[in-house]
Design a protein around this motif. Structure first.
Motif: not given
Length: 159
Positions: A119-123
């Motif tokens: 999963p992405p940690m930040e966006v």
């Protein structure tokens, strides 16, 4: 000119040339349902879970929009934790449920191999002709995705 504008539903030339701002209270002309513009790209707005072209919407007068659904300390944009920058991307943030839905769509419909990143940690996001997402992962890598919701399009432009 005034008659032409009124014929096509614009109260004035200013209204015809005006983009709908995020946070503006709008009415969907076809259903007379009121809502708040969550996202905008200048010619279309997301109201609720659906995108509408600005011709399908009527903006409530600013006086009403300012008093409707405003809570003490709330941002007029509706995104107090995500200040918008004209022409630029938002600051990095933890992915929201909406951001994660975009990522889930990428790994299920566009490139299943990207699921290995986790999963992405930040966006970060940026309004373009759609919405550009910059997803950052635990290993420091970034995947850039463009969505065009009103065309049901998702595309990975760099990984």
């Amino acid at each position: 000119l005034k008659q032409w504008l009124q014929r096509f539903g614009f109260a004035s030339f200013h209204a015809a040339a005006m983009a709908i701002d995020v946070g503006a209270e709008v009415v969907i002309k076809a259903t007379q349902t009121a809502g708040v513009a969550k996202l905008s790209n200048g010619h279309a707005c997301k109201v609720g879970d659906r995108w509408y072209h600005m011709d399908e919407l009527e903006v409530k007068p600013r006086k009403e929009a300012c008093t409707a659904q405003m809570k003490p300390g709330a941002s007029p944009s509706g995104y107090p934790d995500r200040p918008m920058k004209a022409g630029g991307a938002t600051d990095a943030r933890a992915p929201s449920p909406e951001d994660l839905e975009v990522w889930k769509r990428v790994i299920s419909e566009v490139n299943k191999d990207l699921a290995a990143k986790g999963p992405p940690m930040e966006v970060k996001s940026q309004v373009v002709a759609g919405i550009k997402y910059f997803f950052t992962f635990k290993d420091g890598s970034t995947v850039t995705v463009v969505t065009v919701p009103w065309m049901d399009k998702v595309e990975v432009i760099s990984s």
